[in-house]
Write an enzyme that holds these catalytic residues in place. Structure first.
Site, PDB file in Angstrom:
ATOM      1  N   GLY A 134      -6.290   4.120   8.416  1.00 52.47           N
ATOM      2  CA  GLY A 134      -7.376   4.321   9.005  1.00 52.47           C
ATOM      3  C   GLY A 134      -8.706   4.353   9.721  1.00 52.47           C
TER       4      GLY A 134
ATOM      5  CE1 TYR B 205       5.961  12.157  -4.797  1.00 47.35           C
ATOM      6  CE2 TYR B 205       6.845  12.202  -6.927  1.00 47.35           C
ATOM      7  CZ  TYR B 205       5.503  12.194  -5.946  1.00 47.35           C
ATOM      8  OH  TYR B 205       4.514  12.841  -5.873  1.00 47.35           O
TER       9      TYR B 205
ATOM     10  CE1 TYR C 221      -7.089   0.337   6.772  1.00 50.41           C
ATOM     11  CE2 TYR C 221      -4.932   0.119   5.974  1.00 50.41           C
ATOM     12  CZ  TYR C 221      -6.200   0.187   6.919  1.00 50.41           C
ATOM     13  OH  TYR C 221      -5.447   0.288   8.286  1.00 50.41           O
TER      14      TYR C 221
END
Length: 328
Positions: free
Chosen positions: A104, A147, A161
């Site tokens: 973001g 992990y 994204y």
């Protein structure tokens, strides 16, 4: 005007070396860490560096930076089994919430972001050596899953994204890396062996020692990361040294290097410990013009010299942090 790069996990082993590299290249560097596994001493030499600014912050919390940022390198995460078994929830949060926050921020700043993924996304591989096209063999509910899955999710949200928002993203899959500033007590093979050798303890090999690893010296790793960030390639790239060695043979190599007389002892293999780990680096060679330059003998000597320089207190100390607040 100097470009600015934000490096999370800046007080860690790789993060601190990346800070050094980008400062040397003329960038202004903002380092960010909350010292959950990082160490302030790794950045001590930058205390009076005009091109370096440090922010003590947990990336899983909202991030506000007023100035322009051109690049982000997300290296905040526990990276050894000892760490992520102590703080499993924080490990998942830094890979999910932390990555979401930084993606973001990159979108808001119109910055290119490089995400530090890992060879552990391949799990205990059924393909050898591992190429970027291999989907992996991971136990999602095993002790290492916190992990492995954090990193796999990290890759997925990064590509989302990239695809949906058009964000400039890069993904590096890091294989075993070593060098100065590693923590002796972090549970990884090289600091574990060298710490035992320096303390006069026998070297502990898990299983029968036939499992393999491939070790890349830190300057080579940093060079590969730097080239990938500045490249035009958006899919994951393996960065590691393809020269493979069994853990049993490696233990004998350490004994020879350190000039100690300890023997090797064997203990049960941890759950889901991968039996083979070797990168295929064809993409790094063809796309980045990169391959490792430092051979293991040279790199191990430099690393051993670093560990020898530690104080007796550092050599024997163990972690006593209260991790309770990080597992909420």
């Amino acid at each position: 005007m100097k470009k600015t790069v934000l490096i999370t996990g800046a007080a860690g082993f790789l993060g601190s070396h990346l800070c050094d590299r980008f400062i040397a290249e003329g960038y202004k560097v903002i380092g960010m860490d909350n010292f959950i596994t990082g160490d302030q001493k790794n950045l001590k030499h930058l205390d009076h560096e005009a091109q370096f600014n440090f922010i003590n912050h947990d990336v899983t919390e909202h991030i506000t930076i007023e100035e322009d940022i051109h690049y982000i390198l997300h290296f905040a995460s526990p990276a050894s089994p000892i760490d992520y078994l102590k703080i499993p929830i924080q490990t998942l949060k830094v890979g999910s919430l932390g990555t979401h926050n930084l993606l973001g921020l990159a979108k808001a700043k119109n910055a290119r972001i490089l995400i530090a993924s890992t060879s552990e996304i391949y799990g205990d591989p059924l393909v050898h050596p591992q190429t970027e096209e291999y989907y992996g063999n991971v136990n999602t509910i095993g002790p290492r899953g916190v992990y492995d899955e954090a990193k796999r999710f990290q890759e997925s949200i990064t590509m989302a994204y990239n695809t949906f928002h058009g964000l400039e993203t890069r993904i590096v899959r890091i294989f075993n890396t070593y060098g100065p500033r590693m923590r002796l007590n972090d549970g990884r093979v090289i600091p574990a062996f060298m710490g035992q050798a320096l303390r006069g303890e026998d070297l502990t090999v898990f299983g029968d020692g036939s499992q393999t690893r491939s070790f890349c010296y830190v300057t080579d790793q940093v060079e590969g990361i730097y080239r990938l960030l500045l490249s035009d390639y958006e899919l994951p790239v393996n960065i590691g040294n393809p020269h493979e060695i069994s853990i049993r043979d490696f233990a004998e190599e350490i004994i020879k290097l350190t000039g100690t007389t300890q023997k090797v002892i064997y203990k049960d293999l941890p759950v889901n410990d991968p039996m083979q780990r070797q990168p295929n680096i064809d993409k790094a060679k063809s796309i980045l013009g990169w391959e490792p330059k430092v051979d293991r003998a040279e790199g191990m000597k430099k690393t051993f010299d670093y560990f020898k320089s530690l104080t007796q207190e550092e050599l024997y100390k163990s972690e006593h942090k209260d991790f309770t607040k990080f597992n909420k």
